[in-house]
Design an enzyme around this catalytic site. Structure first.
Site, PDB file in Angstrom:
ATOM      1  CB  THR A 234      20.734 -54.171 126.734  1.00  0.00           C
ATOM      2  OG1 THR A 234      21.735 -54.384 127.720  1.00  0.00           O
ATOM      3  CG2 THR A 234      19.352 -54.255 127.358  1.00  0.00           C
TER       4      THR A 234
ATOM      5  NE  ARG B 152      28.015 -55.193 134.885  1.00  0.00           N
ATOM      6  CZ  ARG B 152      27.391 -54.878 133.759  1.00  0.00           C
ATOM      7  NH1 ARG B 152      26.452 -55.681 133.279  1.00  0.00           N
ATOM      8  NH2 ARG B 152      27.683 -53.774 133.112  1.00  0.00           N
ATOM      9  CG  LEU B 153      22.382 -56.096 139.419  1.00  0.00           C
ATOM     10  CD1 LEU B 153      21.436 -55.373 140.377  1.00  0.00           C
ATOM     11  CD2 LEU B 153      21.575 -56.926 138.435  1.00  0.00           C
TER      12      LEU B 153
ATOM     13  CG  ASP C  85      22.216 -49.842 131.421  1.00  0.00           C
ATOM     14  OD1 ASP C  85      23.051 -50.711 131.124  1.00  0.00           O
ATOM     15  OD2 ASP C  85      21.414 -49.370 130.600  1.00  0.00           O
TER      16      ASP C  85
ATOM     17  CB  THR D   9      22.054 -51.084 124.397  1.00  0.00           C
ATOM     18  OG1 THR D   9      22.949 -52.188 124.254  1.00  0.00           O
ATOM     19  CG2 THR D   9      22.131 -50.231 123.157  1.00  0.00           C
TER      20      THR D   9
ATOM     21  N   GLY E  16      26.956 -50.523 131.126  1.00  0.00           N
ATOM     22  CA  GLY E  16      26.020 -50.112 132.161  1.00  0.00           C
ATOM     23  C   GLY E  16      26.634 -49.231 133.220  1.00  0.00           C
TER      24      GLY E  16
END
Length: 318
Positions: free
Chosen positions: A150, A178-179, A181, A201, A204
């Site tokens: 990230t 999907r999610l 953080d 990063t 998550g």
């Protein structure tokens, strides 16, 4: 005083322009969002924006967030498909009193209603990466879950305002919907201009178990330096997960307080970050864990050249 810090070397070009803007007195929100958008636009970064790696069904679902440290307002999008610059959509959502976190089709519909541009985010190069990674993992019975770098950027402007923004395509081969953080306030990002900000990063699912970014800011509020806060949160979370869950993924963070002091922590071997402040020249650092502390040093020209060669290298096809 002004300052900016970002996860990974990939943020360097955006941070370079943002540092110039902050030094000239420009507001942090614009500088940070522009810096993240520059990463999203670069097609060779396969974990963010245009050219990001797809889900298991071959779609690029993007997550992004923005937080204003003065007001604590935030905006975030998850599973956003084929909209250019998700971070700009997140920034726009932060101005909404309600509905500030949108996902999937709802996020896409809102972005289009606000005039954000459609753009096919899956590139031919990303498809080549996708096939190569499948050969290296799924075809050998290995886990495909990797590629979760990230970009997170924190800014402090000369007026004392702070902001943070994130953007990612998430785990390679993730399930649809999907999610991680990155769009979740308190986990992937948190910012309070009266204290400081943090962004994370890594994996998550593990970072969310420690509300990592909020906890770093909370510890800075209690008097910890940014470096102390970053190290203590990352390594305590790692120890906790190992003792209770039996395993832990990559955990890396950067943070900055409202005086421009910064910190970084990681439990992996090669975590890079980029930073510049009024008192610190623009520098890319390479961080590594040594016992219960994170040590980092500036990268050299050979490292920079190797990095450039690696991301531009042709993808071997079988």
């Amino acid at each position: 005083m002004w300052g900016i810090i970002a996860t990974w070397r990939m943020a360097l070009e955006g941070v370079t322009e943002a540092a110039t803007a902050l030094a000239a007195g420009h507001p942090t929100a614009r500088a940070v969002v522009d810096a993240v958008a520059a990463v999203e636009d670069f097609p060779l970064y396969k974990s963010v924006g245009y050219g990001g790696l797809p889900t298991e069904n071959g779609e690029v679902e993007l997550d992004a967030a923005f937080m204003d440290g003065d007001t604590l307002a935030f905006g975030a999008v998850g599973n956003l498909v084929d909209i250019a610059n998700p971070v700009r959509v997140a920034h726009a959502l932060s101005r909404q009193r309600y509905n500030s976190l949108l996902v999937g089709q709802g996020a896409r519909e809102w972005a289009l209603s606000q005039g954000f541009a459609e753009k096919t985010m899956l590139t031919d190069r990303a498809v080549q990466h996708y096939r190569k990674r499948c050969r290296e993992t799924l075809d050998k019975g290995l886990s495909p879950y990797d590629g979760h770098d990230t970009v997170g950027i924190i800014g402090l402007d000369t007026q004392g305002s702070m902001s943070v923004a994130t953007s990612t395509s998430g785990l390679f081969m993730k399930k649809r919907g999907r999610l991680g953080d990155s769009p979740i306030i308190g986990s992937g990002f948190y910012c309070d201009s009266q204290i400081g900000a943090a962004t994370a990063t890594g994996v998550g699912e593990d970072l969310m178990k420690g509300c990592t970014s909020y906890e770093i800011v909370r510890r800075m509020a209690q008097g910890a330096t940014p470096q102390q806060a970053a190290d203590s949160v990352v390594f305590e979370l790692e120890d906790n997960l190992m003792s209770r869950f039996g395993r832990v993924g990559d955990l890396s963070v950067v943070c900055m307080n409202n005086r421009g002091e910064f910190g970084a922590a990681t439990n992996i071997k090669t975590f890079s970050f980029t930073v510049a402040t009024a008192n610190h020249p623009l520098t890319v650092y390479l961080a590594e864990r040594r016992h219960e502390k994170t040590h980092y040093q500036p990268v050299d020209e050979a490292w920079m050249q190797a990095y450039a060669a690696r991301i531009r290298a042709p993808i071997e096809e079988e």
